[in-house]
Motif scaffolding. Structure first.
Motif, PDB file in Angstrom:
ATOM      1  N   VAL A  87     -24.751  -5.602  25.095  1.00  0.00           N
ATOM      2  CA  VAL A  87     -23.805  -4.970  26.017  1.00  0.00           C
ATOM      3  C   VAL A  87     -22.487  -5.743  26.052  1.00  0.00           C
ATOM      4  N   LEU A  88     -22.576  -7.071  26.000  1.00  0.00           N
ATOM      5  CA  LEU A  88     -21.368  -7.904  26.060  1.00  0.00           C
ATOM      6  C   LEU A  88     -20.379  -7.567  24.957  1.00  0.00           C
ATOM      7  N   VAL A  89     -20.892  -7.339  23.740  1.00  0.00           N
ATOM      8  CA  VAL A  89     -19.981  -7.093  22.629  1.00  0.00           C
ATOM      9  C   VAL A  89     -19.307  -5.726  22.732  1.00  0.00           C
ATOM     10  N   GLN A  90     -19.788  -4.863  23.644  1.00  0.00           N
ATOM     11  CA  GLN A  90     -19.146  -3.570  23.874  1.00  0.00           C
ATOM     12  C   GLN A  90     -18.326  -3.564  25.162  1.00  0.00           C
ATOM     13  N   THR A  91     -18.201  -4.717  25.801  1.00  0.00           N
ATOM     14  CA  THR A  91     -17.508  -4.812  27.085  1.00  0.00           C
ATOM     15  C   THR A  91     -16.184  -5.551  26.917  1.00  0.00           C
ATOM     16  N   THR A  92     -15.166  -5.074  27.608  1.00  0.00           N
ATOM     17  CA  THR A  92     -13.867  -5.725  27.545  1.00  0.00           C
ATOM     18  C   THR A  92     -13.981  -7.175  27.989  1.00  0.00           C
ATOM     19  N   PRO A  93     -13.534  -8.150  27.166  1.00  0.00           N
ATOM     20  CA  PRO A  93     -13.589  -9.557  27.567  1.00  0.00           C
ATOM     21  C   PRO A  93     -12.885  -9.792  28.897  1.00  0.00           C
ATOM     22  N   ALA A  94     -13.382 -10.759  29.647  1.00  0.00           N
ATOM     23  CA  ALA A  94     -12.867 -10.987  31.004  1.00  0.00           C
ATOM     24  C   ALA A  94     -11.380 -11.308  31.008  1.00  0.00           C
ATOM     25  N   ARG A  95     -10.923 -12.125  30.052  1.00  0.00           N
ATOM     26  CA  ARG A  95      -9.508 -12.491  30.028  1.00  0.00           C
ATOM     27  C   ARG A  95      -8.638 -11.259  29.837  1.00  0.00           C
ATOM     28  N   THR A  96      -9.118 -10.298  29.015  1.00  0.00           N
ATOM     29  CA  THR A  96      -8.354  -9.079  28.774  1.00  0.00           C
ATOM     30  C   THR A  96      -8.391  -8.161  29.985  1.00  0.00           C
ATOM     31  N   ALA A  97      -9.578  -8.025  30.588  1.00  0.00           N
ATOM     32  CA  ALA A  97      -9.688  -7.182  31.775  1.00  0.00           C
ATOM     33  C   ALA A  97      -8.790  -7.698  32.893  1.00  0.00           C
ATOM     34  N   ALA A  98      -8.751  -9.026  33.048  1.00  0.00           N
ATOM     35  CA  ALA A  98      -7.904  -9.614  34.088  1.00  0.00           C
ATOM     36  C   ALA A  98      -6.427  -9.372  33.784  1.00  0.00           C
ATOM     37  N   ALA A  99      -6.048  -9.514  32.503  1.00  0.00           N
ATOM     38  CA  ALA A  99      -4.650  -9.266  32.125  1.00  0.00           C
ATOM     39  C   ALA A  99      -4.287  -7.803  32.335  1.00  0.00           C
ATOM     40  N   ASN A 100      -5.205  -6.893  31.996  1.00  0.00           N
ATOM     41  CA  ASN A 100      -4.950  -5.473  32.201  1.00  0.00           C
ATOM     42  C   ASN A 100      -4.786  -5.149  33.680  1.00  0.00           C
ATOM     43  N   GLU A 101      -5.568  -5.838  34.518  1.00  0.00           N
ATOM     44  CA  GLU A 101      -5.454  -5.617  35.957  1.00  0.00           C
ATOM     45  C   GLU A 101      -4.091  -6.058  36.464  1.00  0.00           C
ATOM     46  N   GLU A 102      -3.571  -7.148  35.888  1.00  0.00           N
ATOM     47  CA  GLU A 102      -2.243  -7.597  36.282  1.00  0.00           C
ATOM     48  C   GLU A 102      -1.184  -6.574  35.901  1.00  0.00           C
ATOM     49  N   LEU A 103      -1.373  -5.923  34.745  1.00  0.00           N
ATOM     50  CA  LEU A 103      -0.422  -4.906  34.323  1.00  0.00           C
ATOM     51  C   LEU A 103      -0.482  -3.686  35.237  1.00  0.00           C
ATOM     52  N   SER A 104      -1.698  -3.331  35.655  1.00  0.00           N
ATOM     53  CA  SER A 104      -1.841  -2.132  36.477  1.00  0.00           C
ATOM     54  C   SER A 104      -1.696  -2.417  37.963  1.00  0.00           C
TER      55      SER A 104
ATOM     56  N   THR B 146     -10.315 -17.549  33.038  1.00  0.00           N
ATOM     57  CA  THR B 146     -10.133 -18.152  34.365  1.00  0.00           C
ATOM     58  C   THR B 146     -11.416 -18.035  35.181  1.00  0.00           C
ATOM     59  N   PRO B 147     -11.620 -18.935  36.162  1.00  0.00           N
ATOM     60  CA  PRO B 147     -12.809 -18.830  37.019  1.00  0.00           C
ATOM     61  C   PRO B 147     -12.861 -17.512  37.776  1.00  0.00           C
ATOM     62  N   ASP B 148     -11.701 -17.005  38.209  1.00  0.00           N
ATOM     63  CA  ASP B 148     -11.685 -15.746  38.950  1.00  0.00           C
ATOM     64  C   ASP B 148     -12.190 -14.594  38.086  1.00  0.00           C
ATOM     65  N   ALA B 149     -11.782 -14.580  36.799  1.00  0.00           N
ATOM     66  CA  ALA B 149     -12.233 -13.513  35.899  1.00  0.00           C
ATOM     67  C   ALA B 149     -13.736 -13.564  35.681  1.00  0.00           C
ATOM     68  N   LEU B 150     -14.335 -14.737  35.851  1.00  0.00           N
ATOM     69  CA  LEU B 150     -15.772 -14.874  35.658  1.00  0.00           C
ATOM     70  C   LEU B 150     -16.557 -14.074  36.688  1.00  0.00           C
ATOM     71  N   VAL B 151     -16.035 -13.978  37.908  1.00  0.00           N
ATOM     72  CA  VAL B 151     -16.764 -13.289  38.975  1.00  0.00           C
ATOM     73  C   VAL B 151     -16.194 -11.916  39.297  1.00  0.00           C
ATOM     74  N   SER B 152     -14.991 -11.608  38.819  1.00  0.00           N
ATOM     75  CA  SER B 152     -14.339 -10.356  39.191  1.00  0.00           C
ATOM     76  C   SER B 152     -14.390  -9.296  38.100  1.00  0.00           C
ATOM     77  N   THR B 153     -14.932  -9.609  36.929  1.00  0.00           N
ATOM     78  CA  THR B 153     -14.983  -8.642  35.835  1.00  0.00           C
ATOM     79  C   THR B 153     -16.427  -8.416  35.406  1.00  0.00           C
ATOM     80  N   THR B 154     -16.671  -7.247  34.797  1.00  0.00           N
ATOM     81  CA  THR B 154     -18.006  -6.931  34.294  1.00  0.00           C
ATOM     82  C   THR B 154     -18.436  -7.938  33.236  1.00  0.00           C
ATOM     83  N   TYR B 155     -17.524  -8.292  32.342  1.00  0.00           N
ATOM     84  CA  TYR B 155     -17.832  -9.255  31.282  1.00  0.00           C
ATOM     85  C   TYR B 155     -18.256 -10.598  31.891  1.00  0.00           C
ATOM     86  N   GLY B 156     -17.505 -11.059  32.886  1.00  0.00           N
ATOM     87  CA  GLY B 156     -17.831 -12.334  33.515  1.00  0.00           C
ATOM     88  C   GLY B 156     -19.182 -12.311  34.189  1.00  0.00           C
TER      89      GLY B 156
END
Length: 570
Positions: free
Chosen positions: A445-462, A379-389
């Motif tokens: 660094v990117l390959v060791q960072t949680t993908p943005a879609r996953t980080a965003a989904a995890n944030e929704e869970l938490s 999502t566009p939001d995950a692009l600016v709100s996550t480290t991966y994005g």
């Protein structure tokens, strides 16, 4: 095919020969090395992030912080994605601090089942886990449940804190970067030597580059296997045993790396005649097939293998790697050798072909990178709100600069063919390599960072909320963190400091939460000390409102104080 030229007279100096040429080549190789080192430092200079992971705990039975009348025979953990075990890292600790889990936990895709002894002990139990997600990253955490009534949580020395070792985490990034550099020095130069290298020029210098690339890829592969052992278990650099090594080698990660090593051996055998200029068309085709197969071992062992469309992600990532290696490796050959050693006639044949190759490689990079971003960001939001994005944005900006320099280089190629000088072209190629070295660092660094879609989904869970404040008393300062500060299960972290803001050892932690506006009486928060000055706990807050958290901290036999925080729960 190779560019054939008339061999110059042995009595006349060839263009770009002699000590001056040797010094200039050495200078350019030194500058290239400096650019690669700069890329490595760019990767290491980025802020450290928590352990990257695709999977996250979705639910548990018993539910965290619940109070049961009968002790369960098993504890069931359900993750958002498939997970794999880390030996002896899934545990259940009883109220007396002793382990009550029986045998190894059972792993079935997303579900982990832990058999629990029926000791009859009443009180609070601690569940601690560390598992490996489908993309080879560790996932760790824990929660408590009580039987009969809550009690003091098990002592902190009953379970190890599952933190990542900083040396291992840094080493993993460095090894990734070394592998990418090795690919650049291997793939592009081999392609140039196979199809564009003038017959009259010596292959000794390029051969050294190719074998250096082969050595770096082999080193990165072996080091990657070694580092994966403590990375998954949470140990130090040398915390490697036969069992933990076998566990890594039997995983998808280990299998991909072992296959890569086997392919590298076969490739090395085919490289020998190629580097002597004796290889035939069949050997070149076989080398291309083996090289393509080896490239697929990178995405299979990483994020693409766990994406929602794994087959597409794996292919796209392999194309991305191949395009990068062809483009940058070709630039290395141009800067270090061809622009200095080839004569005008040879360059007139080489540069137009290389210019088309570079354009195709850059186009493939852009297309593959776009597809990767759409899959992994979501999502566009995950692009600016996550480290991966944000890393993706930085990579795009740098890549845009490289493309601009590459376009300028193509113009210089046309000027060169029209009789222009080579100096500006060499400078432009050097700038391309310098910027892309930093891009490689970001990729590591990117390959060791949680993908943005996953980080965003995890944030929704938490949950989206978070509360943090520092509470003061005459004995201590207490930093309080409540996450996610919303209705439902919440994690509480407490950090105690003295008046000089130095860590303060705590003898006993107590905490309660109440909602006076709704006549909810104080509920105990089970707190688990993690270090002398750090404790954590889990509590379920069933209602929204301004909850009153009270914490009593005892720092000696007679010295204690109570502080209060009003935490808005949404």
């Amino acid at each position: 095919m190779a560019v054939m030229t008339r061999r110059p007279s042995p009595h006349a100096p060839s263009p770009g020969t002699g000590p001056a040429r040797g010094r200039s080549v050495a200078t350019r190789l030194s500058l290239l090395l400096l650019a690669l080192v700069a890329g490595a430092f760019a990767a290491l200079a980025l802020p450290a992030a928590p352990a990257s992971a695709h999977a996250v705990l979705d639910s548990s039975n018993p539910i965290g912080n619940s109070v049961l009348q009968v002790a369960p025979a098993e504890v069931v953990l359900t993750f958002t994605e498939s997970v794999r075990k880390v030996p002896d890292r899934v545990r259940v600790i009883g109220p007396d601090g002793k382990r009550v889990d029986r045998g190894d936990a059972s792993f079935d895709g997303r579900v982990v089942t832990i058999s629990v002894e029926q000791t009859g002990a009443r009180g609070t139990y601690l569940v601690s886990y560390r598992v490996i997600s489908a993309d080879s990253h560790p996932v760790s955490g824990g929660f408590t449940y009580s039987v009969g009534a809550p009690s003091t949580t098990p002592p902190s020395d009953a379970v190890e804190e599952e933190a990542d070792n900083p040396t291992v985490a840094t080493g993993t990034k460095v090894v990734r970067y070394i592998g990418y550099v090795g690919l650049v020095l291997l793939v592009g130069p081999v392609l140039v030597l196979s199809l564009l290298w003038p017959a009259r020029l010596s292959r000794s210098g390029p051969s050294g580059v190719v074998w250096s690339g082969m050595g770096l890829v082999t080193l990165a592969t072996l080091a990657g296997i070694w580092l994966q052992v403590p990375y998954t278990s949470g140990g130090g650099l040398f915390d490697v045993s036969g069992e933990t090594l076998r566990n890594v080698l039997s995983s998808t990660f280990g299998t991909a790396h072992l296959i890569r090593l086997g392919l590298l051996v076969a490739i090395a055998l085919l490289l020998r005649p190629l580097l002597r200029g004796e290889t035939g068309r069949v050997d070149q085709i076989l080398l291309a097939v083996l090289g393509g197969a080896a490239l697929f071992t990178w995405p299979i062992a990483g994020h693409p293998a766990a994406s929602p469309v794994a087959a597409v992600s794996v292919v796209v990532d392999a194309v991305h790697l191949a395009s990068m290696a062809v483009w940058l490796g070709g630039l290395v050959m141009l800067l270090a050798f061809l622009l200095r050693q080839a004569n005008d006639r040879e360059l007139g044949a080489i540069l137009p072909i290389w210019s088309r190759w570079a354009a195709l490689a850059v186009s493939a990079l852009v297309l593959a990178g776009t597809v990767q971003a759409l899959i992994e960001v979501g999502t566009p939001d995950a692009l600016v709100s996550t480290t991966y994005g944000r890393l993706i944005i930085a990579k795009v900006v740098l890549f845009g600069a490289v493309v601009a320099v590459a376009a300028y280089s193509r113009k210089l190629v046309r000027d060169r063919l029209a009789g222009g000088g080579p100096r500006r072209l060499r400078r432009a190629v050097g700038v391309e390599l310098g910027i892309t070295a930093v891009v490689l660092g970001l990729t590591a660094v990117l390959v060791q960072t949680t993908p943005a879609r996953t980080a965003a989904a995890n944030e929704e869970l938490s949950g989206p909320g978070y509360y943090s404040a520092t509470l003061n008393s005459n004995l201590f300062n207490l930093q309080v963190e409540v996450d996610p500060a919303r209705k439902g299960n919440n994690s509480v972290h407490l950090y105690a400091y003295d008046q000089a803001n130095k860590p303060l050892p705590v003898v006993e932690w107590k905490g309660t939460a109440a909602l006076p506006a709704n006549e909810v009486a104080p509920v105990d928060i089970p707190l688990l000390p993690l270090t002398d000055n750090h404790a954590t706990g889990e509590i379920t807050l069933p209602l929204e409102g301004d909850w009153e958290f009270r914490f009593t901290i005892r720092i000696s036999e007679i010295d204690q104080a109570t502080v209060t925080a009003i935490v808005p729960i949404k």
